[in-house]
Design an enzyme around this catalytic site. Sequence first.
Site, PDB file in Angstrom:
ATOM      1  CB  SER A  19       6.580 -32.274  13.744  1.00  0.00           C
ATOM      2  OG  SER A  19       6.038 -32.630  15.011  1.00  0.00           O
ATOM      3  CE  LYS A  20      10.897 -40.152  13.048  1.00  0.00           C
ATOM      4  NZ  LYS A  20      10.605 -40.587  14.434  1.00  0.00           N
ATOM      5  NE  ARG A  21       9.755 -33.847  19.811  1.00  0.00           N
ATOM      6  CZ  ARG A  21      10.547 -32.910  20.337  1.00  0.00           C
ATOM      7  NH1 ARG A  21      10.017 -31.889  20.988  1.00  0.00           N
ATOM      8  NH2 ARG A  21      11.857 -32.993  20.206  1.00  0.00           N
TER       9      ARG A  21
END
Length: 511
Positions: free
Chosen positions: A264-266
């Site tokens: 994910s981006k996180r």
Amino acid sequence: MENVRVRFAPSPTGGLHIGGVRTALFNYLFAKKNSGKFILRIEDTDQTRFVEGAEQYIKDSLDWCGITPDEGPDQGGDFGPYRQSERKDIYRKYAEKLIEDGNAYYAFDTPEELDAMRERLKESRVVNPQYDTITRTTMKNSLTLSKEEVNQRIENGEPYVIRIKIPKKEEVRLNDMIRGWVMVHTEVLDDKVLMKSDGMPTYHLANIVDDHLMKITHVIRGEEWLPSAPLHVLLYRFLGWEDEMPQFAHLPLILKPDGNGKLSKRAADKAGFPIFPLNWEDPESNELSQGFKELGFLPEALINFLAFLGWNPGTEQEIFSLNDLVSEFSAQRINKAGTKFDFEKAKWFNQQYIKSADSRQFTDQLIKNFEEKHSIACSETKAIQIIDLLKERVTFPNEFVDAGLIIFQAPTSFDEKTVRKKWNEETPKALTLFADKLLSQENVEAESAKTLFWETLENAGYKPGQFMQALRVSLTGEGSGPDLMTLIEILGAQTAANRIKSSIDALSNKS
């Protein structure tokens, strides 16, 4: 295969993640391998999530990667429009046909009534509360209301959605190109909304209708869509298109570097690497996320890396151009299991492509970087020499400028460990002999510099190999680095000699 047609159908709801680029790539490779067409379709039916600039970003990203659509919003084609928002008049008749045939129904439930239904199910300890074959019998829809009341509600302008009527007690089968047979019982499926109250279709209806009308033969998409596949199979059947249903292939998930969960981006932010191909600035938060391009990745390297996320050629070969990938690609060699995103491996691919690239590819940027970062004027000839010297040692092109400073700036500090180990009372004498010989040369090439060094020191009774690291320190201040004799050639005999003498003075004063 005849007339292969595949599509990449992103939603313009934000920046295109690297997983989306991988999906586009696999579609592109499959199409080109089979002399087919690769279509870009923008699925923008959900106007509430539309993000300004996202569609252009998607197109720019694909363009940078070299994944060029044969048909799309910009390219045109015989099956347009290629934006779903421009096709909304198409979908209504298919939703109405599903209702007429008893495979869909009108639902008038308010958001509050839907929430109440879910709460009731939760209180009854239903694990997955949903609008399905059981709960629809207690809700406000055309299955529970009289035909007259349904018509009256519609005439009065009461908001409604159209839901698919999932059949009871049936097994839906799907032969996936990657996973083989997938079987799902309808008891676990819910009656998904096909047409929203604003008259726009949901993804499920629009993508089936568009795939059929655009004559899509293979749907290659991420594993996250696998739970929706049985619903899509039912829609093909209900619309009478079962014999023309495309083949499905659900790509493996791209996992975090540790393999623990989907990337994910996180997770990417936390690990310190990009998730977007190009810089993406969120128009709402104004948050700027660095892209692979701006970090210094070559598009060919990124594409090569992405191809290996879930696919392998079955050989030890790792370096493939886009054309090579087209030649070697096979859906049979796509893995079922999720694949870890190894950023270090991505960097390795970039290194390999920089090593083999024409140095002139990087000269303009290097000249600009020297001027902007260090106010140094660097000629094109010098820039090519610097790149040739350093290309085996850099991961990203933007590293050339700082690593190349040794050409323009004499060292002001020296690697203490190397000095302590390699600098003794004989070192200044030996290096001075070599420096004096260099001063007598007008020009010096790498090979002649090496010969000059060895002959000068051997004739004086020294073992030249014992002074190589000390020579490097005197020229660069470092104990290791690029080829030393090539460095002397680039510096020139006079500059190299003066630099050696200055370093001898500095180190002698220091001691």
